[in-house]
Design an enzyme around this catalytic site. Structure first.
Site, PDB file in Angstrom:
ATOM      1  N   GLU A 296       0.820  -1.225   0.000  1.00 23.71           N
ATOM      2  CA  GLU A 296       0.000   0.000   0.000  1.00 23.71           C
ATOM      3  C   GLU A 296       0.843   1.260   0.000  1.00 23.71           C
ATOM      4  O   GLU A 296       0.430   2.293  -0.497  1.00 23.71           O
ATOM      5  CB  GLU A 296      -0.932   0.022   1.223  1.00 23.71           C
ATOM      6  CG  GLU A 296      -2.232  -0.701   0.974  1.00 23.71           C
ATOM      7  CD  GLU A 296      -3.280  -0.471   2.059  1.00 23.71           C
ATOM      8  OE1 GLU A 296      -3.140   0.432   2.906  1.00 23.71           O
ATOM      9  OE2 GLU A 296      -4.260  -1.232   2.075  1.00 23.71           O
ATOM     10  N   HIS A 325       8.757 -26.543   0.397  1.00 23.15           N
ATOM     11  CA  HIS A 325       8.138 -27.658  -0.314  1.00 23.15           C
ATOM     12  C   HIS A 325       7.014 -27.172  -1.226  1.00 23.15           C
ATOM     13  O   HIS A 325       6.149 -27.950  -1.617  1.00 23.15           O
ATOM     14  CB  HIS A 325       7.617 -28.684   0.699  1.00 23.15           C
ATOM     15  CG  HIS A 325       8.725 -29.206   1.556  1.00 23.15           C
ATOM     16  ND1 HIS A 325       9.475 -30.303   1.218  1.00 23.15           N
ATOM     17  CD2 HIS A 325       9.251 -28.727   2.708  1.00 23.15           C
ATOM     18  CE1 HIS A 325      10.401 -30.500   2.144  1.00 23.15           C
ATOM     19  NE2 HIS A 325      10.287 -29.558   3.058  1.00 23.15           N
ATOM     20  N   LYS A 439     -13.265   1.347  -1.573  1.00 21.20           N
ATOM     21  CA  LYS A 439     -14.174   1.630  -0.444  1.00 21.20           C
ATOM     22  C   LYS A 439     -15.361   2.447  -0.950  1.00 21.20           C
ATOM     23  O   LYS A 439     -16.515   2.163  -0.629  1.00 21.20           O
ATOM     24  CB  LYS A 439     -13.450   2.433   0.644  1.00 21.20           C
ATOM     25  CG  LYS A 439     -12.527   1.631   1.540  1.00 21.20           C
ATOM     26  CD  LYS A 439     -12.022   2.522   2.690  1.00 21.20           C
ATOM     27  CE  LYS A 439     -11.112   1.785   3.630  1.00 21.20           C
ATOM     28  NZ  LYS A 439     -10.674   2.566   4.780  1.00 21.20           N
TER      29      LYS A 439
HETATM   30  O1  PA5 Z   1      -3.288   1.453   5.837  1.00 20.10           O
HETATM   31  C1  PA5 Z   1      -4.403   1.883   5.633  1.00 20.10           C
HETATM   32  O2  PA5 Z   1      -4.674   3.097   5.752  1.00 20.10           O
HETATM   33  C2  PA5 Z   1      -5.565   0.966   5.293  1.00 20.10           C
HETATM   34  O3  PA5 Z   1      -5.169  -0.311   5.009  1.00 20.10           O
HETATM   35  C3  PA5 Z   1      -6.549   0.936   6.453  1.00 20.10           C
HETATM   36  O4  PA5 Z   1      -5.907   0.477   7.598  1.00 20.10           O
HETATM   37  C4  PA5 Z   1      -7.749   0.049   6.181  1.00 20.10           C
HETATM   38  O5  PA5 Z   1      -8.347   0.399   4.954  1.00 20.10           O
HETATM   39  C5  PA5 Z   1      -8.776   0.188   7.288  1.00 20.10           C
HETATM   40  O6  PA5 Z   1      -9.126   1.533   7.444  1.00 20.10           O
HETATM   41  P1  PA5 Z   1      -9.799   2.062   8.759  1.00 20.10           P
HETATM   42  O7  PA5 Z   1      -8.841   1.924   9.884  1.00 20.10           O
HETATM   43  O8  PA5 Z   1     -10.113   3.492   8.472  1.00 20.10           O
HETATM   44  O9  PA5 Z   1     -11.026   1.250   8.972  1.00 20.10           O
END
Ligand code: PA5
Length: 470
Positions: A296, A325, A439
């Protein structure tokens, strides 16, 4: 002040041409030629540290009052609840899962009550209805504390879980339902903070400057860890130690900076895949946590100036020895597109001897008298060798032992490596437009107000053709 004996070590010998050959390997000259580039990345990061979305880097300078409050709350939960359930996803779940696996008994939930020194622990990071029902089959909500974690306070998955659990708790416990929910969210934005205030939930705050995948050292990770009996001060001190080790732009001293530079050079040379391969079941989910952090943060369409760069390196998780394996054949003989990072522990927390037996079968009997510890170490060294002789770039991070202090160092090492790598690539490490787009599309599909345009966009997308479904 820092415990040198528990210092984790970054060994990059097998990234170098001396070991993997001049065609694939990185030379001392390559590193020297990129030294200023690395220093620039370090300086840029230091100049923005603590601002924007880099508040995570300052979490090592924790607020004692908040930590004491977390510890106190955790101790109350440990005394009064049989189960502790995290409702969250992505950065709000992967850290707690990783720490649970690393620092608790590997069959924690299956231990008899008198041998388990903390509540049973579950992290629900999906909205598969079968999984929700399965959870409710094994816990009694009246004996359970739920920790709803979402920074944005609006993630569909987490809010759905909250609605289901709150409904159930309210039906069973009435007004007392609120004493079974703790929320962890932004203090200023989103719906969960509004709900928390209205319902009077105990709430911990995720600083606005800390993104989900960088949030393990704030209440997102600290409360679940403390409930499990983890020494969170040791954990934070480990991170602080790594922060201290990475406080200069000197490549020979800053392991995360050296690691980032090697990753950068490897990526420029077509190593598009980063394999994370722990040789310890305890570290298995660190690989998952790392995959999110790297994917990410580094996977971005545009650079900071808006130019299309399509940056990224695909992280892959693997487990030693299990995946020897399964995947190592590919790693040793497939395309030259990977860098493998082994996670090794010098000392396992248990020793298991291999007893005598099969005296008449020497090909089995040779194992007798050794330990499983020797076997797993030999297999790691053998795999490292197998990759190296096939000119495959690999590196190893050694933990003297797996505990809160070394784990804190390890997580902070990867966070810093990611931050430096982002600066080297010139991208915004801390946004996630691709995730947000998904989202928003979900909100639109389920009819949330304010998402009409997105709904229209989805309606206008090309319809699937039956001829391509056979
Ligand atoms: O790293 C990030 O920002 C995302 O992966 C969020 O952690 C994930 O989408 C969950 O978001 P939130 O904590 O707002 O529910």
């Amino acid at each position: 002040m820092f415990n040198e004996k528990l210092k984790i070590r970054f060994d990059y010998n097998n990234m170098m041409d001396k070991f993997v050959g001049v065609k694939e390997g990185i030379s001392d000259e390559d590193i020297a030629n990129n030294e200023q580039f690395a220093i620039n990345a370090f300086n840029t990061f230091e100049s923005i540290r603590g601002t924007g979305m880099t508040g995570w880097a300052d979490l090592v300078n924790y607020n004692e009052q908040e930590i004491n409050d977390i510890i106190k709350t955790a101790n109350d939960i440990r005394k009064n609840f049989k189960n502790f359930v995290v409702l969250g996803i992505g950065g709000s779940a992967l850290g707690p899962i990783a720490v649970f696996q690393a620092l608790c008994h590997l069959h924690h939930n299956d231990l008899p009550d008198d041998k388990r020194n903390a509540p049973k622990f579950y992290v629900e990071d999906n909205v598969d209805p079968e999984r929700m029902v399965a959870l409710l089959d094994v816990i009694n909500v009246e004996e359970t504390m739920f920790n709803v974690i979402t920074k944005s306070g609006s993630t569909s998955e987490t809010m759905t879980q909250y609605l289901i659990i709150n409904d159930l708790l309210t039906k069973k416990l009435g007004d007392n339902a609120k004493s079974h929910i703790i929320t962890t969210t932004s203090s200023s934005k989103g719906n969960l903070i509004k709900i928390s205030k209205k319902e009077g939930y105990k709430t911990y705050y995720i600083p606005d400057s800390v993104g989900g995948r960088f949030s393990e050292l704030c209440p997102v990770g600290l409360l679940p860890a403390a409930v499990l009996g983890v020494d969170i001060l040791e954990f934070l001190d480990g991170a602080k130690y790594m922060n201290e080790r990475c406080s200069s732009g000197d490549l020979s001293k800053n392991p995360a900076l050296m690691s980032a530079l090697l990753s950068y050079i490897a990526l420029q040379r077509g190593k598009n895949i980063s394999v994370m391969m722990p040789y310890a079941d305890g570290l298995k989910y660190i690989a998952d946590w790392y995959c999110q952090l790297w994917a990410e943060s580094i996977g971005k369409e545009v650079d900071k100036n808006g130019n299309k760069v399509f940056a990224g390196q695909t992280p892959v998780k693997s487990l030693g020895v299990t995946d020897q394996h399964s995947q190592v054949q590919l790693y040793t003989e497939g395309p030259f597109d990977k860098v493998t990072t082994f996670l090794a522990v010098d000392e396992y927390r248990k020793i298991v001897k291999i007893p005598d037996g099969c005296e008449d079968i020497p090909d089995v009997n040779f194992l007798c008298g050794h330990t499983m510890n020797e076997l797993i170490q030999a297999e790691r060294v053998a795999t490292e060798y197998a990759l190296t002789v096939k000119n495959r770039l690999n590196r190893t991070i050694y933990l003297p032992i797996l505990n809160a202090y070394t784990l804190g160092q390890l997580l902070f090492f990867f966070e810093l490596e990611t931050a430096y790598m982002g600066e080297m690539l010139g991208i915004d490490t801390y946004n996630q437009p691709g995730v947000e787009n998904g989202k928003n599309a979900t909100y639109a599909l389920l009819g949330r107000n304010g998402y009409d345009q997105k709904r229209e966009e989805l309606n206008n997308a090309p319809k699937k053709l039956d001829k391509y479904v056979i």
